[in-house]
Design a protein around this motif. Structure first.
Motif, PDB file in Angstrom:
ATOM      1  N   ILE A  82      -0.617 -28.754  13.113  1.00 61.01           N
ATOM      2  CA  ILE A  82       0.149 -28.481  14.333  1.00 61.01           C
ATOM      3  C   ILE A  82      -0.572 -27.428  15.164  1.00 61.01           C
ATOM      4  N   ARG A  83      -1.067 -26.391  14.489  1.00 64.51           N
ATOM      5  CA  ARG A  83      -1.776 -25.331  15.219  1.00 64.51           C
ATOM      6  C   ARG A  83      -3.018 -25.883  15.910  1.00 64.51           C
ATOM      7  N   ARG A  84      -3.799 -26.643  15.171  1.00 61.44           N
ATOM      8  CA  ARG A  84      -5.026 -27.184  15.761  1.00 61.44           C
ATOM      9  C   ARG A  84      -4.706 -28.134  16.917  1.00 61.44           C
ATOM     10  N   GLY A  85      -3.718 -29.002  16.717  1.00 59.33           N
ATOM     11  CA  GLY A  85      -3.332 -29.940  17.772  1.00 59.33           C
ATOM     12  C   GLY A  85      -2.795 -29.222  19.004  1.00 59.33           C
ATOM     13  N   THR A  86      -2.037 -28.135  18.771  1.00 56.73           N
ATOM     14  CA  THR A  86      -1.487 -27.365  19.892  1.00 56.73           C
ATOM     15  C   THR A  86      -2.602 -26.673  20.666  1.00 56.73           C
ATOM     16  N   LEU A  87      -3.552 -26.076  19.943  1.00 55.41           N
ATOM     17  CA  LEU A  87      -4.659 -25.380  20.603  1.00 55.41           C
ATOM     18  C   LEU A  87      -5.489 -26.335  21.455  1.00 55.41           C
ATOM     19  N   GLU A  88      -5.577 -27.594  21.025  1.00 54.66           N
ATOM     20  CA  GLU A  88      -6.363 -28.587  21.759  1.00 54.66           C
ATOM     21  C   GLU A  88      -5.520 -29.342  22.780  1.00 54.66           C
ATOM     22  N   SER A  89      -4.240 -28.930  22.936  1.00 58.38           N
ATOM     23  CA  SER A  89      -3.280 -29.598  23.845  1.00 58.38           C
ATOM     24  C   SER A  89      -3.143 -31.079  23.528  1.00 58.38           C
ATOM     25  N   LYS A  90      -3.269 -31.412  22.232  1.00 59.29           N
ATOM     26  CA  LYS A  90      -3.020 -32.782  21.777  1.00 59.29           C
ATOM     27  C   LYS A  90      -1.618 -32.914  21.203  1.00 59.29           C
ATOM     28  N   ILE A  91      -0.981 -31.767  20.979  1.00 60.61           N
ATOM     29  CA  ILE A  91       0.379 -31.731  20.429  1.00 60.61           C
ATOM     30  C   ILE A  91       1.159 -30.632  21.160  1.00 60.61           C
ATOM     31  N   PHE A  92       2.422 -30.925  21.472  1.00 66.04           N
ATOM     32  CA  PHE A  92       3.313 -29.923  22.057  1.00 66.04           C
ATOM     33  C   PHE A  92       4.557 -29.832  21.171  1.00 66.04           C
ATOM     34  N   PRO A  93       4.603 -28.852  20.245  1.00 69.82           N
ATOM     35  CA  PRO A  93       5.738 -28.734  19.318  1.00 69.82           C
ATOM     36  C   PRO A  93       7.036 -28.448  20.073  1.00 69.82           C
ATOM     37  N   VAL A  94       8.133 -29.065  19.626  1.00 69.27           N
ATOM     38  CA  VAL A  94       9.432 -28.915  20.291  1.00 69.27           C
ATOM     39  C   VAL A  94      10.480 -28.480  19.273  1.00 69.27           C
ATOM     40  N   LEU A  95      11.235 -27.432  19.608  1.00 73.47           N
ATOM     41  CA  LEU A  95      12.409 -27.046  18.833  1.00 73.47           C
ATOM     42  C   LEU A  95      13.488 -26.643  19.823  1.00 73.47           C
ATOM     43  N   GLY A  96      14.697 -26.397  19.336  1.00 70.69           N
ATOM     44  CA  GLY A  96      15.767 -26.096  20.277  1.00 70.69           C
ATOM     45  C   GLY A  96      16.870 -25.264  19.667  1.00 70.69           C
ATOM     46  N   GLY A  97      17.785 -24.825  20.519  1.00 69.26           N
ATOM     47  CA  GLY A  97      18.906 -24.021  20.067  1.00 69.26           C
ATOM     48  C   GLY A  97      19.513 -23.243  21.214  1.00 69.26           C
ATOM     49  N   ASP A  98      20.113 -22.136  20.885  1.00 65.12           N
ATOM     50  CA  ASP A  98      20.723 -21.234  21.864  1.00 65.12           C
ATOM     51  C   ASP A  98      19.903 -19.953  21.835  1.00 65.12           C
ATOM     52  N   SER A  99      19.195 -19.651  22.935  1.00 67.98           N
ATOM     53  CA  SER A  99      18.266 -18.514  22.894  1.00 67.98           C
ATOM     54  C   SER A  99      18.981 -17.165  22.888  1.00 67.98           C
ATOM     55  N   ARG A 100      20.313 -17.170  22.918  1.00 66.61           N
ATOM     56  CA  ARG A 100      21.045 -15.904  22.769  1.00 66.61           C
ATOM     57  C   ARG A 100      21.262 -15.556  21.300  1.00 66.61           C
ATOM     58  N   THR A 101      20.828 -16.443  20.397  1.00 63.28           N
ATOM     59  CA  THR A 101      21.099 -16.266  18.970  1.00 63.28           C
ATOM     60  C   THR A 101      19.826 -15.991  18.179  1.00 63.28           C
ATOM     61  N   ALA A 102      20.009 -15.827  16.870  1.00 57.69           N
ATOM     62  CA  ALA A 102      18.887 -15.524  15.974  1.00 57.69           C
ATOM     63  C   ALA A 102      17.935 -16.703  15.790  1.00 57.69           C
ATOM     64  N   ILE A 103      18.223 -17.846  16.408  1.00 59.17           N
ATOM     65  CA  ILE A 103      17.258 -18.955  16.403  1.00 59.17           C
ATOM     66  C   ILE A 103      15.939 -18.493  17.028  1.00 59.17           C
ATOM     67  N   VAL A 104      16.021 -17.481  17.893  1.00 61.40           N
ATOM     68  CA  VAL A 104      14.809 -16.932  18.518  1.00 61.40           C
ATOM     69  C   VAL A 104      13.818 -16.453  17.455  1.00 61.40           C
ATOM     70  N   ARG A 105      14.320 -16.085  16.275  1.00 60.78           N
ATOM     71  CA  ARG A 105      13.416 -15.692  15.184  1.00 60.78           C
ATOM     72  C   ARG A 105      12.477 -16.849  14.812  1.00 60.78           C
ATOM     73  N   LYS A 106      13.017 -18.064  14.802  1.00 59.50           N
ATOM     74  CA  LYS A 106      12.179 -19.230  14.487  1.00 59.50           C
ATOM     75  C   LYS A 106      11.216 -19.529  15.639  1.00 59.50           C
ATOM     76  N   LEU A 107      11.664 -19.258  16.860  1.00 60.63           N
ATOM     77  CA  LEU A 107      10.772 -19.429  18.007  1.00 60.63           C
ATOM     78  C   LEU A 107       9.604 -18.449  17.910  1.00 60.63           C
ATOM     79  N   LEU A 108       9.888 -17.210  17.522  1.00 61.98           N
ATOM     80  CA  LEU A 108       8.823 -16.220  17.344  1.00 61.98           C
ATOM     81  C   LEU A 108       7.848 -16.651  16.252  1.00 61.98           C
ATOM     82  N   ASP A 109       8.384 -17.204  15.162  1.00 54.19           N
ATOM     83  CA  ASP A 109       7.511 -17.720  14.097  1.00 54.19           C
ATOM     84  C   ASP A 109       6.574 -18.793  14.644  1.00 54.19           C
TER      85      ASP A 109
END
Length: 706
Positions: free
Chosen positions: A248-275
């Motif tokens: 995923i990292r290599r694909g993202t760096l080469e703009s061959k992959i765009f990882p997608v996740l979701g949630g409510d950014s007012r919550t602790a889900i932001v911890r996973k976004l930071l990861d």
């Protein structure tokens, strides 16, 4: 306790931007990042005017981001430099210049709406600078929020390479966590509101089949980045967590992959976004070396690697005025180290400047530092002549880095100072504001002498006038908005420009033959990062005009192009080629050839079927279905072209149209009246198109009558 900025290895630094359509939740996401990384201890809400990153008075009052704000935080021994950018199309330059200096971006989407017009704009801007992205679908906890529909719109309208790396647990108000498809683990809120922690939990039984399905798609997609992984996946049918993260990292760096996740950014889900930011977005070492050109030879390419031992090179990407310390120049260090108290060479302007102080920014507060090295973003106090897009470098190793694309203004207004004192203060205010904002163009009407300011939209110019009053104490009367038309030609033509003046003593003599032709900017080989609206050609042979007069001819041509020929609007998409002429040994001069070049350009354009072009806006109107007929009829009456109509959650309809800007002033007020306050519209500049002949005649008549 957070480490000092100098203690973090470059490999553990992330320079990221938060980009999105207006109201998707960029600033809220940034605020929660600051909260969960320990940089702030109180959560600021945008709608309450308490968000730290929205520090301008106008931002707090309107609940929108106007200027990009920079900050630094730390997460799991990594340093994250963040720029929170505006979403409103009028401030698209803030996104443009931020993406130019960032290594990665988090694209935030409103889960109720999916991909919106400005989502597409910021995505294209990120494509232009080849910025790797991860996608966060926000607000899926709200009524109408739908992660899966939003993801489908990302794949359909932005990139088929978007891939889900986490599935939400629950739906709308029932959202309570996510399943990490890479780790194959569930994480749920530790408390009912999810405001503090997320904890590992069992994957819900009713999601097991869905999780397996999405994991297979993810593994299949990421295995494509590496032949070894394809073989592993085909043989074993599964990839390990480490293998998936690597892919995923290599694909993202080469703009061959765009990882997608979701949630409510007012919550602790932001911890996973930071990861995800740490795991998948690039460090300064992961991106290509900064490209530039030799100061003395534009054709000679140079580069600077992200290494503090290389010669210093940095790019000024933003100018801001601090009420306490004066002008701040935000810059990105691409190579080498810059120390406070030292001197720096502005290679764009050919001037040497002294670095008074260096600071790290947090919104509008700052921390003074002794030095900034490769990969860092900071600000300089004390520069006098540096503006947006200038390269700062080591004088002994000069380089000019790639510039920043500056969009053309589409709307202008007339300003009239209320008093003589305001007249004096107005020019100073406009000078400072245009230094900060390259999309603000200040000019004088050649006919009336009025001061005109041009910008990206009504809101943009409203903010400028408001800032003049608050920050500089300037009171002005504001004229009606005017469209920033352009002129162009439809055919080729040739003409002579001959300037002869005899008035006793030395005379003036310049004689130029010029050919003009139009070009399509999409097909002509023009560097997209250095766009230009005209091309100058030189086909002189046999010494008909000495070479030292050619720059003067080009200057005269450029001046005529800037002021237009048929209605006083700038010419675009025109190539002017000087192919013959004559000179006089005694009477010829640079000023004579400048006038001759200007005369030749005007004469040739008048023979080449000149027309006026108008800005066309891409408009998206969201309305309840019962108002559809009235809204479509109104758009048609404004010379609008309806392109498509789509359904949206909650019985809403979305009408997409292309409409001339000249008929869209005050449209939102009309729309609200027509839909009892339930309609909403967003618009952004699309392109320039010829105006109908009757409209052209009206425009020329009005300009002539002034």
């Amino acid at each position: 306790m957070a480490k000092d900025h100098k203690d973090i290895p470059l490999d553990d630094v992330r320079n990221i931007g938060i980009i999105a359509h207006i109201d998707a939740g960029k600033t809220t996401t940034t605020e929660r990042i600051l909260y969960f990384t320990g940089l702030k201890h109180k959560i600021g809400e945008v709608h309450d005017g308490a968000a730290e990153m929205d520090w301008m008075a106008q931002e707090r009052e309107r609940g929108i981001t106007i200027t990009s704000a920079a900050t630094t935080c730390f997460w799991k021994d990594h340093r994250i430099n963040i720029i929170d950018t505006p979403g409103h199309v009028d401030f698209t330059m803030e996104v443009e210049r931020s993406l130019r200096v960032l290594d990665g971006a988090v694209t935030v989407f409103d889960g109720k709406s999916g991909v919106e017009p400005q989502s597409e704009t910021v995505w294209r801007q990120a494509d232009r600078y080849n910025v790797p992205r991860i996608c966060f679908v926000n607000k899926i906890n709200q009524t109408g929020g739908d992660f899966y529909k939003s993801f489908a719109s990302i794949q359909e309208r932005l990139s088929k390479d978007a891939v889900v790396i986490a599935l939400p647990i629950g739906f709308e108000q029932g959202i309570r966590g996510l399943v990490d498809l890479v780790e194959n683990k569930a994480y749920v809120y530790a408390d009912d509101a999810g405001m503090t922690e997320i904890v590992e939990a069992e994957i819900p039984v009713d999601m097991l089949e869905q999780v397996e399905e999405y994991r297979q798609v993810l593994m299949e997609k990421v295995s494509e980045v590496d032949d070894r992984l394809i073989e592993l996946f085909l043989n074993d049918g599964v990839l390990s967590t480490e293998e998936m993260k690597y892919a995923i990292r290599r694909g993202t760096l080469e703009s061959k992959i765009f990882p997608v996740l979701g949630g409510d950014s007012r919550t602790a889900i932001v911890r996973k976004l930071l990861d995800a930011v740490i795991d998948y977005l690039p460090s300064p070492l992961d991106i290509d070396a900064a490209k530039g050109t030799d100061v003395d030879d534009e054709e000679k390419e140079l580069e600077r690697k992200a290494d503090k031992n290389e010669p210093f090179a940095g790019l000024a990407f933003k100018i801001a005025t601090d009420p306490y310390i004066g002008q701040l120049v935000f810059f990105r260090v691409y190579s080498g180290t810059l120390k406070s108290g030292s001197y720096v060479y502005n290679s764009t302007k050919g001037e040497k400047e002294r670095i008074s102080r260096l600071v790290l920014m947090h919104a509008n507060s700052r921390t003074e530092v002794d030095e900034l090295s490769a990969g860092e973003i900071g600000a300089i106090v004390g520069l006098k002549n540096t503006t947006t897009g200038d390269t700062l470098c080591d004088e002994k190793n000069p380089i000019i880095l790639e510039k920043i694309v500056i969009p053309e203004p589409v709307i202008q207004i007339k300003l009239e100072p209320k008093t003589k004192v305001d007249q004096e203060k107005m020019s100073l205010a406009l000078h400072k504001l245009s230094d900060e904002d390259p999309t603000l163009k200040v000019s004088s009407d050649e006919v009336t002498g009025d001061t005109l300011i041009a910008g990206m939209g009504e809101l943009h110019l409203d903010i400028i006038v408001d800032r003049m009053k608050r920050e500089f104490g300037v009171e002005v009367n504001v004229g009606q908005p005017q469209v920033a038309y352009k002129e162009t030609i439809q055919s080729s033509a040739e003409a002579q420009g001959k300037y002869i003046k005899q008035s006793g003593g030395k005379g003036q003599y310049g004689d130029v033959y010029l050919r003009v032709e139009s070009f399509d900017p999409e097909t002509v080989e023009i560097d997209p990062k250095k766009p230009q609206h005209y091309i100058f050609g030189n086909e002189l042979k046999g010494g008909s005009i000495p070479s030292e007069y050619v720059p003067a001819i080009e200057k005269g041509i450029k001046e005529s192009i800037d002021r237009g020929v048929i209605a006083g609007y700038p010419l675009i998409n025109i190539k002017a080629t000087v192919y013959d002429g004559s000179y006089h040994d005694v009477d010829s001069s640079e000023s004579a050839f400048k006038i001759a070049g200007s005369m030749a350009l005007s004469a040739a354009v008048k023979k080449a079927n000149p027309i006026i072009l108008e800005p066309i806006m891409a408009v998206e109107v969201t309305i309840p279905e019962q108002y559809m007929g009235d809204v479509v009829g109104d758009l048609n009456s404004r010379r609008g072209l309806i392109e498509e109509m789509n359904d949206r959650t909650g019985g809403l309809k979305v009408v997409s149209a292309k409409v001339p800007l000249s008929s869209m002033f005050g449209y939102v007020t009309t729309l609200r009246s027509m839909t009892q306050g339930r309609g909403n519209a967003v618009m952004e500049f699309n392109d320039y198109q010829p105006v109908p002949n009757n409209v052209q005649q009206d425009i020329i008549a009005k300009r002539t009558a002034r």
